[in-house]
Write a protein that holds these residues in place. Structure first.
Motif, short mmCIF file in Angstrom:
data_model
loop_
_atom_site.label_atom_id
_atom_site.label_comp_id
_atom_site.label_asym_id
_atom_site.label_seq_id
_atom_site.Cartn_x
_atom_site.Cartn_y
_atom_site.Cartn_z
N UNK A 80 -1.03 -10.92 17.41
CA UNK A 80 -2.60 -11.12 17.99
C UNK A 80 -2.54 -10.26 19.55
N UNK A 81 -3.81 -10.16 19.61
CA UNK A 81 -3.90 -9.21 20.93
C UNK A 81 -3.98 -10.35 22.13
N UNK A 82 -3.65 -9.64 23.37
CA UNK A 82 -3.31 -10.62 24.29
C UNK A 82 -4.17 -10.04 25.73
N UNK A 83 -4.63 -11.28 26.38
CA UNK A 83 -5.26 -10.81 27.47
C UNK A 83 -4.32 -10.81 28.63
N UNK A 84 -4.35 -9.81 29.48
CA UNK A 84 -3.22 -9.37 30.58
C UNK A 84 -4.30 -8.84 31.73
N UNK A 85 -3.73 -9.00 33.00
CA UNK A 85 -4.26 -8.19 33.92
C UNK A 85 -3.18 -7.17 34.28
N UNK A 86 -3.91 -6.02 34.21
CA UNK A 86 -3.08 -4.56 34.28
C UNK A 86 -3.88 -3.54 34.95
N UNK A 87 -3.09 -2.61 35.31
CA UNK A 87 -3.83 -1.40 35.70
C UNK A 87 -3.35 -0.33 35.03
N UNK A 88 -4.39 0.46 34.49
CA UNK A 88 -4.04 1.52 33.56
C UNK A 88 -3.91 2.62 34.16
N UNK A 89 -3.46 3.91 33.77
CA UNK A 89 -3.69 5.00 34.75
C UNK A 89 -5.00 5.49 34.57
N UNK A 104 9.76 -1.04 19.21
CA UNK A 104 8.55 -1.61 18.95
C UNK A 104 8.77 -3.27 19.16
N UNK A 105 7.67 -4.06 18.94
CA UNK A 105 7.78 -5.56 19.28
C UNK A 105 8.82 -6.20 18.36
N UNK A 111 1.43 -4.09 14.70
CA UNK A 111 2.53 -4.55 14.39
C UNK A 111 2.60 -6.04 13.70
N UNK A 112 3.39 -6.39 12.78
CA UNK A 112 3.29 -7.90 12.36
C UNK A 112 3.81 -8.55 13.73
N UNK A 113 3.61 -9.91 13.71
CA UNK A 113 3.89 -10.82 14.90
C UNK A 113 5.36 -10.88 14.62
N UNK A 114 6.01 -10.46 15.86
CA UNK A 114 7.64 -10.77 15.50
C UNK A 114 8.03 -12.35 15.53
N UNK A 115 6.84 -13.24 16.17
CA UNK A 115 7.48 -14.49 16.28
C UNK A 115 7.20 -15.39 15.07
N UNK A 116 6.60 -14.82 13.96
CA UNK A 116 6.48 -15.55 12.65
C UNK A 116 7.08 -14.87 11.60
N UNK A 117 7.46 -15.78 10.78
CA UNK A 117 8.66 -15.43 9.65
C UNK A 117 7.80 -15.51 8.18
N UNK A 118 8.36 -15.18 7.12
CA UNK A 118 7.70 -15.21 6.03
C UNK A 118 7.64 -13.75 5.58
N UNK A 119 7.31 -13.67 4.19
CA UNK A 119 7.16 -12.51 3.46
C UNK A 119 6.19 -11.56 4.03
N UNK A 122 0.69 -0.60 19.25
CA UNK A 122 0.60 0.31 17.72
C UNK A 122 1.79 0.64 17.33
N UNK A 123 2.34 0.67 15.92
CA UNK A 123 3.50 1.15 15.58
C UNK A 123 3.05 2.18 14.35
N UNK A 124 3.77 3.32 14.03
CA UNK A 124 3.77 3.97 13.01
C UNK A 124 3.61 3.46 11.75
N UNK A 125 2.86 3.57 10.84
CA UNK A 125 2.80 3.13 9.54
C UNK A 125 4.27 3.31 8.94
#
Length: 180
Positions: free
Chosen positions: A105-114, A165-166, A91-99, A127-130
């Protein structure tokens, strides 16, 4: 994109600018060709020292390419693929504005996936559907050194779900006076 891999790690000594090459995938055909053509460049397949290995991270640029490709090639039905149905986008970065705001951006996180026994330091994206704003999937790639380094895991939401979505979550934050 014809060919992209993370087969070689290169370090540069900050004092004397010497470079050291560490082959992480000796079966890579390009690495094998370079080893044959430039033996001094890859004199031996040396393991990465443990103190250096702790600092390795999956490169964001490589992950961005992988996510762009996965957004299309996760589709397994040939009719849906050629009809470009069910394609995903970062998805588009929701913190940025403009046309045309940049992608989130991707983020580094510490997490436990299934399926994981403990949390790992991972590079993540959504991801979001197109053409739609709701969340369709979450992707993480292990960035901790070890046997799972570079392993990609994807959590796909059912198509019938409508998880925000974001961009939608950002709009909810901005509309909530308690958050502001």
């Amino acid at each position: 994109i014809n060919y992209i891999r993370k087969s070689v790690k290169i370090t540069v000594d900050a004092h004397d600018r010497t470079m050291h090459f560490y082959v992480s995938d000796p079966t890579d055909p390009i690495v094998r060709a370079y080893q044959g053509d430039f033996p001094p460049l890859f004199p031996q397949i040396a393991p990465i020292p443990a103190d250096l290995q702790r600092h390795l991270r999956v490169p964001e640029q490589l992950f961005n390419v992988q996510t762009a490709m996965f957004g299309r090639y996760h589709v397994t039905d040939p009719h849906a693929f050629y009809g470009q149905q069910d394609f995903w986008l970062v998805p588009a970065d929701p913190t940025q504005s403009g046309s045309a705001p940049p992608d989130q951006p991707p983020y580094y996180l510490t997490l436990k996936m299934p399926g994981q026994s403990k949390p790992t330091f991972s590079l993540t994206t959504t991801f979001v559907p197109r053409g739609r704003p709701n969340l369709s999937a979450f992707m993480a790639v292990d960035s901790d050194p070890g046997p799972d380094y570079g392993t990609i895991r994807v959590l796909e939401l059912p198509r019938s779900s409508t998880v925000s979505g974001p961009g939608q979550v950002q709009n909810q934050f901005e509309a909530d006076p308690a958050v502001q």
